[in-house]
Every structure is written in structure tokens, then in C-alpha cells.
Design a protein around this motif. Structure first.
Motif, PDB file in Angstrom:
ATOM      1  N   SER A  65      -3.809  10.732 -34.218  1.00 19.00           N
ATOM      2  CA  SER A  65      -3.057  11.161 -33.041  1.00 19.00           C
ATOM      3  C   SER A  65      -3.419  10.287 -31.851  1.00 19.00           C
ATOM      4  CB  SER A  65      -3.371  12.620 -32.690  1.00 19.00           C
ATOM      5  OG  SER A  65      -2.957  13.510 -33.688  1.00 19.00           O
ATOM      6  N   PHE A  66      -2.449  10.073 -30.969  1.00 18.19           N
ATOM      7  CA  PHE A  66      -2.713   9.497 -29.664  1.00 18.19           C
ATOM      8  C   PHE A  66      -2.846  10.664 -28.693  1.00 18.19           C
ATOM      9  CE2 PHE A  66      -0.186   5.845 -31.502  1.00 18.19           C
ATOM     10  CZ  PHE A  66      -1.309   5.079 -31.763  1.00 18.19           C
ATOM     11  N   VAL A  67      -3.925  10.679 -27.932  1.00 14.27           N
ATOM     12  CA  VAL A  67      -4.255  11.861 -27.140  1.00 14.27           C
ATOM     13  C   VAL A  67      -4.690  11.468 -25.732  1.00 14.27           C
ATOM     14  CG1 VAL A  67      -4.975  13.158 -29.191  1.00 14.27           C
ATOM     15  CG2 VAL A  67      -6.677  11.859 -27.909  1.00 14.27           C
ATOM     16  N   ARG A  68      -4.581  12.434 -24.839  1.00 16.26           N
ATOM     17  CA  ARG A  68      -5.169  12.306 -23.512  1.00 16.26           C
ATOM     18  C   ARG A  68      -5.927  13.588 -23.229  1.00 16.26           C
ATOM     19  NH1 ARG A  68      -0.919  11.039 -19.766  1.00 16.26           N
ATOM     20  NH2 ARG A  68      -1.387   8.854 -20.256  1.00 16.26           N
ATOM     21  N   PRO A  69      -7.200  13.486 -22.852  1.00 12.36           N
ATOM     22  CA  PRO A  69      -7.994  14.704 -22.632  1.00 12.36           C
ATOM     23  C   PRO A  69      -7.749  15.285 -21.252  1.00 12.36           C
ATOM     24  CG  PRO A  69      -9.349  12.789 -22.223  1.00 12.36           C
ATOM     25  CD  PRO A  69      -8.004  12.265 -22.684  1.00 12.36           C
ATOM     26  N   VAL A  70      -8.241  16.497 -21.060  1.00 13.85           N
ATOM     27  CA  VAL A  70      -8.264  17.085 -19.716  1.00 13.85           C
ATOM     28  C   VAL A  70      -8.966  16.083 -18.795  1.00 13.85           C
ATOM     29  CG1 VAL A  70     -10.424  18.306 -20.256  1.00 13.85           C
ATOM     30  CG2 VAL A  70      -8.982  19.096 -18.386  1.00 13.85           C
ATOM     31  N   TYR A 125     -21.722  26.280 -20.388  1.00 17.12           N
ATOM     32  CA  TYR A 125     -20.534  26.820 -19.718  1.00 17.12           C
ATOM     33  C   TYR A 125     -19.613  25.628 -19.474  1.00 17.12           C
ATOM     34  CZ  TYR A 125     -17.725  29.407 -16.270  1.00 17.12           C
ATOM     35  OH  TYR A 125     -16.709  30.022 -15.582  1.00 17.12           O
ATOM     36  N   HIS A 126     -18.521  25.555 -20.238  1.00 19.33           N
ATOM     37  CA  HIS A 126     -17.627  24.403 -20.211  1.00 19.33           C
ATOM     38  C   HIS A 126     -16.480  24.674 -19.243  1.00 19.33           C
ATOM     39  CE1 HIS A 126     -19.427  22.508 -23.851  1.00 19.33           C
ATOM     40  NE2 HIS A 126     -19.746  23.762 -24.110  1.00 19.33           N
ATOM     41  N   LEU A 127     -16.288  23.767 -18.289  1.00 20.23           N
ATOM     42  CA  LEU A 127     -15.260  23.927 -17.267  1.00 20.23           C
ATOM     43  C   LEU A 127     -14.384  22.684 -17.248  1.00 20.23           C
ATOM     44  CD1 LEU A 127     -14.403  25.891 -14.949  1.00 20.23           C
ATOM     45  CD2 LEU A 127     -15.776  24.454 -13.418  1.00 20.23           C
ATOM     46  N   GLY A 128     -13.064  22.872 -17.154  1.00 20.27           N
ATOM     47  CA  GLY A 128     -12.147  21.752 -17.087  1.00 20.27           C
ATOM     48  C   GLY A 128     -11.089  21.967 -16.024  1.00 20.27           C
ATOM     49  N   TYR A 167     -16.936  18.032 -25.707  1.00 20.73           N
ATOM     50  CA  TYR A 167     -16.373  19.241 -26.323  1.00 20.73           C
ATOM     51  C   TYR A 167     -15.039  19.602 -25.674  1.00 20.73           C
ATOM     52  CZ  TYR A 167     -16.210  24.039 -28.104  1.00 20.73           C
ATOM     53  OH  TYR A 167     -15.834  25.205 -28.723  1.00 20.73           O
ATOM     54  N   SER A 168     -15.036  19.670 -24.331  1.00 19.83           N
ATOM     55  CA  SER A 168     -13.795  20.018 -23.629  1.00 19.83           C
ATOM     56  C   SER A 168     -12.729  18.947 -23.822  1.00 19.83           C
ATOM     57  CB  SER A 168     -14.065  20.207 -22.133  1.00 19.83           C
ATOM     58  OG  SER A 168     -14.867  21.348 -21.901  1.00 19.83           O
ATOM     59  N   GLN A 169     -13.129  17.685 -23.783  1.00 24.32           N
ATOM     60  CA  GLN A 169     -12.161  16.610 -23.908  1.00 24.32           C
ATOM     61  C   GLN A 169     -11.531  16.553 -25.297  1.00 24.32           C
ATOM     62  OE1 GLN A 169     -14.110  12.985 -22.636  1.00 24.32           O
ATOM     63  NE2 GLN A 169     -13.603  13.369 -20.495  1.00 24.32           N
ATOM     64  N   THR A 170     -12.257  17.035 -26.295  1.00 25.11           N
ATOM     65  CA  THR A 170     -11.695  17.065 -27.645  1.00 25.11           C
ATOM     66  C   THR A 170     -10.812  18.283 -27.840  1.00 25.11           C
ATOM     67  OG1 THR A 170     -13.681  15.937 -28.469  1.00 25.11           O
ATOM     68  CG2 THR A 170     -12.262  16.989 -30.103  1.00 25.11           C
ATOM     69  N   ALA A 171     -11.242  19.420 -27.338  1.00 27.79           N
ATOM     70  CA  ALA A 171     -10.520  20.670 -27.592  1.00 27.79           C
ATOM     71  C   ALA A 171      -9.370  20.909 -26.620  1.00 27.79           C
ATOM     72  CB  ALA A 171     -11.497  21.846 -27.523  1.00 27.79           C
ATOM     73  N   TRP A 172      -9.383  20.260 -25.451  1.00 29.51           N
ATOM     74  CA  TRP A 172      -8.339  20.472 -24.448  1.00 29.51           C
ATOM     75  C   TRP A 172      -7.640  19.132 -24.212  1.00 29.51           C
ATOM     76  CZ3 TRP A 172      -9.412  23.013 -18.988  1.00 29.51           C
ATOM     77  CH2 TRP A 172      -8.198  23.188 -18.304  1.00 29.51           C
ATOM     78  N   GLU A 207      -1.940   3.505 -23.232  1.00 34.16           N
ATOM     79  CA  GLU A 207      -2.203   4.499 -22.194  1.00 34.16           C
ATOM     80  C   GLU A 207      -3.006   5.700 -22.674  1.00 34.16           C
ATOM     81  OE1 GLU A 207       1.663   5.562 -20.914  1.00 34.16           O
ATOM     82  OE2 GLU A 207       2.011   3.706 -19.798  1.00 34.16           O
ATOM     83  N   LEU A 208      -3.112   5.887 -23.999  1.00 34.96           N
ATOM     84  CA  LEU A 208      -3.746   7.079 -24.547  1.00 34.96           C
ATOM     85  C   LEU A 208      -4.954   6.711 -25.388  1.00 34.96           C
ATOM     86  CD1 LEU A 208      -0.485   8.924 -25.697  1.00 34.96           C
ATOM     87  CD2 LEU A 208      -1.755   9.272 -23.561  1.00 34.96           C
TER      88      LEU A 208
END
Length: 970
Positions: free
Chosen positions: A220-225, A325-328, A413-418, A449-450
């Protein structure tokens, strides 16, 4: 100090060494090395190195990795390792011993917080010391590892973030120039506190078997939070909590000033709240629960905000065991965050949030008096209503900066899941080369770009150390995240487990071997910031587990039953490390009660006695935390589950019965006596065990409160007293054993008098501390009553009906762990057919879902977060009971005497046409059993192959004539 321990200390000439700075730094990755000339003596190449460290080490000799360790230990009985390295030393030349020491600097579920240190000694075969750790060694911080990386979980230390541009791999080799390194500091001799005794490792070294993936599952081509961070809230609010692993509660907030250049859609949220519910105030309103979107525990708040400044308040009030505590934040316009602490020169203000409070906090220890937070918090309530940074300045004394080391930005973690953008692509056939050993490199494509994510399926659950070889441009980031389960595109992210790593590339070809153990099946690899495609030459997991052979086998006419046996065996091995552990991914913790069942399973799968004995011997070390003994050891969490201690008592007896080791019985009996005497002190005036503790038995919604009389543990105490009596007898303490057996009878009577509900014809689950009887009735309590021999004859008949046909209004069994006791009760009642049917039904669901290992709970339990989560952990040792029951009941092999000098072979057909398999014998050897039934003639043809020294007691199943072929070996 006994003579053996004194000898182990006097053989050490080495000094403990560390650096000259902080004794116990947080998340320290420190290198030590010594280069020396080596001359063989009379051509003898034999040389051995002994070492240990706090907390973990990786040992290299002339650039070759030799081993990892030490095994988890209490600091006052610290284990050391010994390796033969003569073949790695160059005669007549310079040689280098190098050690990476990873010091946690916090208490975890595997170790206490002490101080950093390394102790090493190199000896000839005759014992002459060649080299030793002292002030002549060199040391340096390993600059490639990021010491501010986030906690993996409350059970484990820190994630792995490695920058290959910052360090030379050659540091382990003799040619490396260490002139810029500092001299090590000698901090004391062997036997210094806290490592007051040193003991040799009692188990073999773990395996490192290379296992390659099955396939690339997705591309997949992705862009994280775009903005993410993970906060160590527990340490932020209660800094001293690093010294223990007990739960903490607190009343507190954190704040930031958000500046928007234009009106926009603004989203703030958490992909994992770490058990602190996500609550945020912005624009004069608090948002929580019904205002949020996302699949629990995801919590996202989307708002339309105006340009300008907005005060963000996040309510942290709640509790933390140590999870991140993960915040995005995602926004469709430029934004800025800054700390509300104005004009401060404090470097900690680089963190764009500030702590507010805590206004109160408390440490909780389950077997000690309850501690409550202050009910009224006027300052907290007042601050909750403010809307601007100027208003917050009125409370400046309560607003503090957050130390940089307690926050990590660009949270993997957040960048992978969100993902803000996720564009699935077909997987090119060429990319599959990445997972084939010896093939050409798989090329990971780059999007202008991704980022690019490839999802690798290893085909089954694994546990160990990830290794890979790549070619990439300098600065390319490789993010990794391992998880256990996916179905139809849905991924079960490992909530409360930050199972991630980040590797930043130097230019060109490079290899990396992870230092952090992790468990997973699926590995998401995301390439970020690459200026050219990345070539992935090799990726594998070094499967690390206890070195055993698959001696035990089982095969039958039912294919599903065979698969259940296989995945149960594989689960057990995956959960055999330096102790039994509950699961290879989430916790990697030695839970004492879990290990009792795992030990029995191990006997039938592998026949290993050493790992069981090591586990059992670790438990009494927790006596300094509580005379009731800890439920997980060695650990900084001082927690007591009474049932887990009672299971440990039974496991000590069962280990003696398996091995026949009288010395073990003699040595363990005083500890068994010690803890049971303390439990007996907690009987109330009704004669019932009445105490505070984590009164757990099963993950199911029946009443098992943290204080009061809990029926199953009263019943298991009866069994523990009886088992202790047998262990005392084995230790030659007949009179004391009889006294313990006698204590079981009045407790049984008290249970029948005080916990039987005549109107509902069942045993109560509990009596609460305020005297209320439980409203629930459960299968758990009725099963345990039957298993422990509690009911009178009349009541036993009632319970037997429940066990055969569980009443619908009773709380049902929630985990395979509880099923183990249910199956034991069925065996006791002679209901092996029901046992086999239950295994096929309950575990068959796992097989139908494609499980390669057995699950922690059933889907009907009460601990899954959402409907798609069938279980929490997909690999859990406490669930592998079919190995034990299919070997002991269907094959029918059971030891009758200590050491299994006499063995019963009494197969049960359970509706099968045939079965065959092998059961290991203690020490050495095995029994092979195969049988086939003829239902028309009601005959069983049975073949048994066993050592001639073994006394066999062979019996036919009820209703069958037996035709026996017996083959004796030796």
C-alpha cells in the motif's frame, strides 16, 4: 550464606563496572569493550567467558555474536552465563570482547529496578583468569539507539529506535579505535549489593533458528497522521513510580496551545489510550465518549475550528500501569502546538504540552489496604473550566514542563495504525523475492508523495529477534510493527503493546539484528522518506525459544483434533523462554499460575524438567514483597493472586511426581509450608479464607472481588493443603504433612456451611467484604468445587448434572485456562467423551479461524474490546491443555509412581476409530502407544513400546476387550 553460594562468589576476580554517571539511567544502551593479547597455553585452545549484567546483555567476541542474557533473576540471586569461546580467539594476536548492556532503568514484570552493571571474566580451561572487567575497560553510550524511545508496555521496557548513521558496526571488532571512549568505572566486587549472590544458569541457552516469511501479503501507499506522540504519563505524573511496577492512579491534566493559520477541519485522538479514557476540552467544551468516533479503543474527535489560538486541555485522570498514551492530530491546514508555559528557558519546554497537577495520586498494591484519591479537587475542577492560556497562568504553580525523555514524537504505533491515506496496490511477483531466502532482492517501490507499506506474513506466530539486510539511501526510515491477527482486511492492532521499531538507514548496503525480543505473525514494514527504491535482500526472524525436541506426538482419526493438538504444542514451545511465559507478544511474563498448567503440558509435549524446576524455584524469591508470594516473578509489580500460589504448591508436588527428585521436595517444602501458614492466618471466624488480593480465576463476568470470601480460592486452598501434605511426606516431614491435611477438612466444612446456597442449589461465587452474597452463580465455582472434592455426596450429584449440562443462567467458562480445570473435573468423573467433545467445540473455533496457536480467551469472554476481536492474545500458553489431556486420557499414559517408574496405559476411545502417539518419560526415553477399536466386536488392539525397565499397568476401556502387543526396549 551457604557454601555453594560462597564458592560461586570467591571464583570471581572481576569487578562490576559501569560508567561514571547515573547509576540507573532510563533506557540506557551502553557498550563495553576490552582488547587484549591472547596466547594459548601448551596449544590448548579452551577458553570460557562468564558474565552477567543488569539488565540485559549481548556478547560479542571479535565481532561475532556469542550470546544474549542473562536469564530473568532476582537481583539477590542473579544468574550468570558461561560460553566456550576458544574457537573465536586468535592466538598470538589482539582480541576483543565487546558487550552491549541494555539497562532498563525502570521496574518491569521481568526485573526490579536496581543499577546498571556488567561483570565478566575470561578463563582458560584450567580456570586461570585471562581477562576480567575492571577500570581498564572502555565504555560508551551506543549512539545509534534512541534513549527517549517509548515503553513497549507496562510489562516490558522500551521500543527500539536505531539510527545507523550514528554508529559504526565495527565497535565489536579488534580493529575499532576506541580511544575516544571513556574508561569504565569499577563499582564493586562480585557479591556487592544488590547482586549479593551469583548463581550459574540452570537451563540451556535459547535457540536462534532463522525462520523466513511465507509471503508479502499486501502493498500500500500510505500517509500517516501528520503529528503524533506517545507520552509516559505514569512517570510524568509520579516520577518515583519507575522504582516499582504497581498500578498508579492520579488526578491530572495536560495542556497545549494550538494555533491555526486559517479555519479548518481538526481531528485529535488516540489509537491507544493506555487505559486512560480520551477526554479533551477545546472551544469551551469537554468532549468524550459519545462525541468520539473510531473503533474502540480508537477515539477520534473531529471539529471545525476557527483561525487563531485554542487551548487544548486533556484530562488524564484515571490510572496507569505503564502503558503509553498515544496522541495524534490531523488537520487540513497548517497548525502549531506550543507549551502554555510562557517565556520559560527550561529545555523541557521543547515539548509542546505541559502537565497540570497531579492534584492527587496513589500507588495500589492489591493485597494491602485500599488507597483512595481525595474526593474533592477544587483546583482540578476550576482548571477544567478554563478556555485560554492566560486563564491557565493563574494556576502557574500547578503547571509544569514535561521532560523530553518522557515523550516521543513521530510515534511509529500511531503512524502505522492511523493512516490519512491508504491506497492498496497489487503485490508484484518480484516483491515476493524479499521473503525468499537466497533469492534476488525484493524491490520496495517508492511513491513521490506517499510512504510505502508492505505487509509480510510469516505464516504462523513466532517469537524472537528480527533480522534484515537492505540497500537504501541515507536517511530512509524503515518502520516496523508486528501484530498477530488479521481477517478480510481488518487488522487487530496490539492495544497496550507498542510492538514497533524504527530503523534509520545509512547509505548503501546494511544489515541489522534486533536486540528486542518480540512476538508476532504479521509484520508491517513502512518505508518513509526514501529518495530511491529500497532493496530488501533478506528478512527473517531468529526464532528464540527453549531448546526442546518434539518428543511428544499425537495423531488420530479426527483431523481437527490432530490440528488442535499441534497448535497447542506449538503454542507451548513459543511460550517457553528462560521461564514459561504467558504469551510471546503482549507480556512475555512468567505468571506463576499459568505455568502450573504449562508445566503439565510440557511434560507430555517435550518432557523437560529443567525449565519447570527453574520456574518453581523463582517463586519464593518474592517473599520480600509478600509472604503470600507473587503471581508473576521476578517482577516490580507486587501482586498476589491467591489461586496462583495454590497452583504453585500443586505444581511443586506434580514436579516431584514427574521427576522423583527427593532433593527438590526437601528444598521446596519449607517454602510451601511458609506461604500456606500465612494464608491460614487469613481464615476468618467462619473458618473461610477472607482477604484482599487479586482474587482472579477466569476472564469471565462472575463475581471475584478484590476483597472478601471468594469461593474458588477457598476450594483451591483445600486442594493446596492436601497437595502440600503429600509434598511434606516426600520431604520426610510426615507429621507436619498430616497436620496440613487435617487443616483441609475444617476448611471444606466451612465452605459447605457458608458458601452453599440451598435455594439456588449451587455454591456462591463469593461473599463480599460487606457481607453480601454474590448475585452470580458460575460454572467456574461449581467446577472447582467438584475438582477439589468439596461437595457432600448429595451435592456432588447436583454438580455433576451442571458439569454435563451447564445451566444457561450460570456464568459460562471464559478461557481455555479455566477449561483446563473443567477438563480435570471431567476426568475425575470419568467423562472423557464429554472432555473430547468440549475440546473439539471450543478449540475447533480457533482452527476454523486459521489459528496457528491457541488463544488466551474464548470469543464469549468479557475482555475483548470490540466484536471483531475474537481474543486478546492469539498465542497463550495457559490454553494449550489439549496436549496434556489427549496424551493422558486418549493415549491413556499416566505416571503412577514418583519418577514414573510405574506407568499406566489406559486409553479412552472418546469416539475415535484409532489414535497413536508418544509421551516423553522423565529423564530419557518415551512410551509409544497406538490403538484401534472395532466397534462391532467391542475390541481394542493396543500396541505399547516402552523401555524394559518400566513397569506397565495396562487396562482396557470400559466395555472393550483388549488385544495387547507389548514391545520392550533394552
Amino acid at each position: 550464606m551457604n557454601k555453594l553460594l560462597r564458592r560461586h562468589l570467591t571464583m570471581w576476580q572481576a569487578s562490576w563496572i559501569w560508567d561514571s554517571g547515573e547509576e540507573s539511567p532510563r533506557n540506557a544502551w551502553r557498550c563495553f569493550r576490552k582488547t587484549f593479547d591472547y596466547r594459548q597455553i601448551d596449544g590448548n585452545r579452551e577458553a570460557k567467558v562468564k558474565l552477567t549484567a543488569d539488565t540485559r546483555y549481548v556478547l560479542y567476541v571479535n565481532g561475532t555474536q556469542v550470546g544474549r542474557g542473562p536469564v530473568r533473576s532476582w537481583p539477590f540471586e542473579l544468574a550468570y552465563d558461561e560460553y566456550d569461546i576458544g574457537h573465536l580467539l586468535q592466538n598470538g594476536a589482539a582480541n576483543t570482547i565487546a558487550v552491549l548492556v541494555v539497562h532498563a532503568g525502570i521496574a518491569t514484570f521481568q526485573s526490579l529496578r536496581e543499577r546498571g552493571g556488567l561483570l565478566l571474566q575470561l578463563e582458560t580451561g584450567s580456570g586461570a583468569v585471562i581477562e576480567r572487567t575492571d577500570a581498564s575497560w572502555k565504555t560508551s553510550v551506543h549512539l545509534a539507539y534512541d534513549a527517549s524511545s517509548s515503553r513497549i508496555s507496562c510489562q516490558l521496557p522500551f521500543t527500539e529506535r536505531y539510527d545507523a548513521r550514528s554508529w559504526s558496526d565495527a565497535w565489536t571488532e579488534a580493529s575499532f579505535d576506541d580511544s575516544a571512549w571513556e574508561q569504565a568505572t569499577a563499582i564493586g566486587s562480585a557479591g556487592m549489593a544488590p547482586w549479593t549472590s551469583l548463581v550459574p544458569r540452570s537451563i540451556p541457552y535459547l535457540t536462534e533458528e532463522p525462520v523466513y516469511p511465507a509471503r508479502v501479503e499486501e502493498l500500500s501507499f500510505v500517509r500517516p497522521v501528520p503529528w503524533s506522540a506517545v507520552f509516559d504519563v505514569r512517570t510524568m505524573l509520579v516520577p518515583d513510580s519507575v522504582n516499582h511496577a504497581n498500578p498508579i492512579t492520579f488526578v491530572a491534566m495536560m495542556a497545549s496551545v494550538l494555533t491555526l493559520s486559517e479555519p479548518c477541519t481538526f481531528t485529535i485522538g488516540s489509537v491507544d489510550d493506555g487505559r486512560i479514557p480520551f477526554r479533551v476540552r477545546i472551544g469551551g467544551k469537554w468532549y468524550a465518549d459519545g462525541d468520539l468516533s473510531g473503533e474502540k479503543p480508537n477515539a477520534f474527535l473531529e471539529l471545525q475550528l476557527t483561525a487563531g489560538e485554542h487551548l487544548l486541555l486533556i484530562d488524564l485522570t484515571g490510572g496507569s500501569h505503564g502503558h503509553g498514551y498515544h496522541l495524534g492530530i490531523s488537520c487540513d491546514a497548517p497548525f502549531e502546538l506550543r507549551s502554555p508555559i510562557a517565556d520559560s528557558a527550561e529545555p523541557a519546554n521543547a515539548v509542546p504540552f505541559a502537565i497540570i497537577g497531579p492534584f492527587d495520586s496513589a500507588e495500589h498494591i492489591d493485597h494491602q489496604p485500599a488507597v483512595s484519591l481525595a474526593v474533592e479537587q477544587p483546583l482540578y475542577e476550576a482548571i477544567k473550566q478554563i478556555d485560554t492560556a492566560d486563564q491557565l497562568s493563574e494556576y502557574a504553580e500547578w503547571v509544569k514542563p514535561i521532560p523530553e525523555q518522557l515523550v516521543h514524537f513521530s510515534d511509529v504505533y500511531s503512524q502505522t495504525a492511523w493512516r490519512i491515506v491508504d491506497k492498496p496496490q497489487p503485490v508484484p511477483a518480484q516483491l515476493q523475492h524479499a521473503v525468499v531466502a537466497g533469492a534476488d532482492a525484493g524491490v520496495i517501490p517508492v511513491h513521490a508523495e506517499l510512504d510505502t507499506e508492505i505487509l509480510i506474513d510469516f505464516g504462523r506466530e513466532l517469537s524472537g529477534y528480527l533480522a534484515f539486510t537492505i540497500e537504501a539511501a541515507e536517511g530512509t526510515i524503515i518502520d516496523g510493527y508486528g501484530f498477530e491477527y488479521m481477517r478480510d482486511g481488518w487488522r487487530q492492532y496490539t492495544f497496550e503493546l507498542d510492538n514497533t521499531f524504527r530503523y534509520t538507514c545509512r547509505e548503501g548496503w546494511q544489515s541489522y539484528v534486533s536486540v528486542v525480543r518480540r512476538g508476532f505473525r504479521y509484520l508491517a514494514l513502512t518505508v518513509r522518506g526514501a529518495s530511491r527504491p529500497v532493496k530488501l535482500y533478506d528478512i527473517k526472524l531468529l526464532q528464540s525459544s527453549y531448546p526442546v525436541a518434539n518428543v511428544g506426538t499425537f495423531h488420530s482419526s479426527n483431523a481437527k483434533l490432530n490440528e488442535i493438538w499441534r497448535i497447542s504444542r506449538d503454542t507451548t514451545r513459543l511460550c517457553m523462554e528462560d521461564t514459561f511465559v504467558d504469551c510471546p507478544a503482549f507480556e512475555q511474563t512468567y505468571w506463576v499460575g499459568d505455568a502450573r498448567n504449562a508445566s503439565l503440558i510440557n511434560y507430555y509435549a517435550f518432557g523437560s524438567a529443567e525449565i519447570v524446576e527453574r520456574c518453581l524455584r523463582l517463586v519464593p524469591g518474592s517473599a520480600f514483597q509478600s509472604p503470600l508470594f507473587g503471581d508473576q516473578v521476578p517482577s516490580g509489580w507486587s501482586s498476589v493472586i491467591p489461586n496462583w500460589t495454590f497452583f504453585w504448591v500443586s505444581a511443586c508436588l506434580e514436579h516431584y511426581q514427574f521427576t522423583g527428585n527427593g532433593s527438590f521436595a526437601n528444598e521446596m517444602w519449607p517454602h510451601v509450608r511458609f506461604t500456606l501458614e500465612h494464608y491460614l492466618q487469613k481464615l476468618d471466624n467462619r473458618g473461610l479464607l477472607n482477604m484482599r488480593g487479586w482474587n482472579l480465576l477466569d476472564w469471565a463476568p462472575f463475581e471475584q472481588p478484590g476483597d472478601g470470601v471468594v469461593a474458588p480460592q477457598n476450594m483451591f486452598l483445600v486442594k493446596a493443603l492436601r497437595d502440600a501434605a503429600q509434598l511434606a511426606d516426600a520431604a520426610g516431614e510426615h507429621a507436619i504433612g498430616e497436620a496440613f491435611a487435617e487443616r483441609a477438612a475444617p476448611l471444606r466444612n466451612a465452605i459447605n456451611d457458608g458458601l452453599w446456597d440451598e435455594s439456588r442449589q449451587a455454591y456462591l461465587d463469593c461473599i463480599h467484604a460487606d457481607g453480601r452474597p454474590s448475585s452470580t452463580l458460575s460454572m467456574q465455582t461449581q467446577v472447582v468445587a467438584c475438582l477439589c472434592g468439596i461437595p457432600t455426596e448429595e451435592r456432588a450429584q447436583v454438580l455433576q448434572r451442571y458439569i454435563v449440562e451447564p445451566p444457561a443462567d450460570f456464568v459460562q467458562i471464559g478461557s481455555p485456562f479455566m477449561s483446563f480445570f473443567y477438563h480435570e473435573a471431567l476426568v475425575k468423573l470419568g467423562m472423557q467423551d464429554t472432555l473430547a467433545a468440549d475440546i473439539l467445540q471450543q478449540y475447533g473455533v480457533m482452527v476454523d479461524q486459521g489459528a496457528t496457536s491457541v488463544w488466551e480467551v474464548y470469543p464469549s469472554s468479557n475482555i475483548t474490546i470490540n466484536a471483531k476481536m475474537l481474543t486478546r492474545s492469539h498465542c497463550h500458553a495457559w490454553s494449550a491443555g489439549p496436549v496434556y489431556f489427549l496424551g493422558s486420557e486418549v493415549l491413556g499414559v499416566r505416571g503412577l509412581t514418583p519418577g514414573w517408574t510405574k506407568v499406566a496405559v489406559a486409553p479412552k476411545p472418546v469416539g475415535l476409530e484409532w489414535a497413536r502417539g508418544t509421551v516423553p518419560l522423565p529423564g530419557s526415553g518415551r512410551i509409544d502407544v497406538s490403538w484401534k477399536v472395532n466397534e462391532s466386536s467391542k475390541t481394542m488392539q493396543l500396541r505399547v513400546v516402552a523401555p524394559s525397565t518400566l513397569e506397565l499397568e495396562i487396562s482396557a476401556p470400559d466395555g472393550y476387550e483388549l488385544e495387547v502387543e507389548k514391545v520392550l526396549l533394552g
